[in-house]
Design a protein around this motif. Structure first.
Motif, short mmCIF file in Angstrom:
data_model
loop_
_atom_site.label_atom_id
_atom_site.label_comp_id
_atom_site.label_asym_id
_atom_site.label_seq_id
_atom_site.Cartn_x
_atom_site.Cartn_y
_atom_site.Cartn_z
N SER A 1 0.85 -1.17 0.00
CA SER A 1 0.00 0.00 0.00
C SER A 1 0.90 1.23 0.00
O SER A 1 1.73 1.40 0.90
CB SER A 1 -0.90 -0.01 1.24
OG SER A 1 -1.69 1.14 1.26
N LEU A 2 0.76 2.08 -1.02
CA LEU A 2 1.69 3.20 -1.21
C LEU A 2 1.11 4.54 -0.78
O LEU A 2 1.85 5.47 -0.51
CB LEU A 2 2.09 3.30 -2.68
CG LEU A 2 2.73 2.05 -3.28
CD1 LEU A 2 2.85 2.18 -4.78
CD2 LEU A 2 4.09 1.80 -2.66
N GLY A 3 -0.20 4.67 -0.74
CA GLY A 3 -0.80 5.98 -0.46
C GLY A 3 -1.44 6.04 0.91
O GLY A 3 -0.85 5.68 1.92
N SER A 4 -2.68 6.48 0.92
CA SER A 4 -3.45 6.66 2.15
C SER A 4 -3.65 5.33 2.87
O SER A 4 -3.71 4.27 2.24
CB SER A 4 -4.81 7.26 1.78
OG SER A 4 -5.72 7.10 2.83
N SER A 5 -3.77 5.37 4.18
CA SER A 5 -4.02 4.15 4.95
C SER A 5 -5.51 4.00 5.28
O SER A 5 -5.88 3.12 6.05
CB SER A 5 -3.19 4.16 6.23
OG SER A 5 -3.56 5.29 7.02
#
Length: 191
Positions: free
Chosen positions: A142-146
């Protein structure tokens, strides 16, 4: 010292109690339950929202979101929504055909195919989606928002953008499995 048979601190039998789901059976997994408080004159009034992933372990997966004043009702609404939104995704054996990045809102998810026996190397919402789709070997990050909702939807977007080799050849008008266009193959045979 732990008593014999006590498995505290050991990782040998992780997931041993989970029987592999049969293909075709729709399973649901609760990804996240959120409690929201509204302050009223008499105190706080709580409501709940549930994020659920549903899949048939054979290439179909969907996500649902439900809100209600009780957890069980929120889960029921979310599971109905997830079953309605199920979509077919392209799989290649027990993994995915190629590397892909999916985006939804602030969520960005990278999925990479993995060799047999690797397992699902993914966290939280991504793991729930790929397991529900029936993918057994995949690497994910997962690279962006959590944010759980955006991560799950980004994963589904990534899976929807997958294309198998034969689908791409069909779109390009290529017949054989060698990746060459019919005209180029014909030109080579004359020379």
């Amino acid at each position: 010292m732990p008593a014999p048979g006590d498995n505290r601190g050991r990782r040998e039998n992780r997931g041993a109690d989970k029987a592999p789901a049969k293909k075709g059976d729709t399973t649901e997994k609760v990804v996240f339950i959120n409690r929201c408080a509204k302050v009223v004159k008499g105190g706080r009034r709580f409501s709940f929202s549930a994020l659920i992933v549903a899949g048939d372990h054979d290439g179909s997966v969907g996500v649902g979101f439900g809100k209600a004043n009780e957890v069980s009702e929120a889960i029921r609404k979310a599971s109905e929504s997830a079953k309605k939104s199920m979509e077919k995704v392209s799989l290649y054996e027990n993994t995915i055909p190629h590397e892909v990045v999916g985006e939804f809102g602030g969520g960005r998810v990278l999925l990479r195919p993995a060799s047999p026996g690797t397992g699902v190397i993914a966290g939280g919402g991504v793991r729930a989606v790929v397991e529900a789709a029936g993918i057994r070997d995949v690497l994910a990050k997962s690279l962006g928002s959590s944010n759980h909702a955006n991560v799950v939807k980004a994963t589904i977007e990534a899976l929807k953008s997958l294309r198998r080799k034969d689908e791409i050849f069909k779109v390009r008008g290529i017949k054989g499995g060698d990746g060459k266009a019919p005209a180029a193959a014909a030109a080579q045979s004359y020379s």
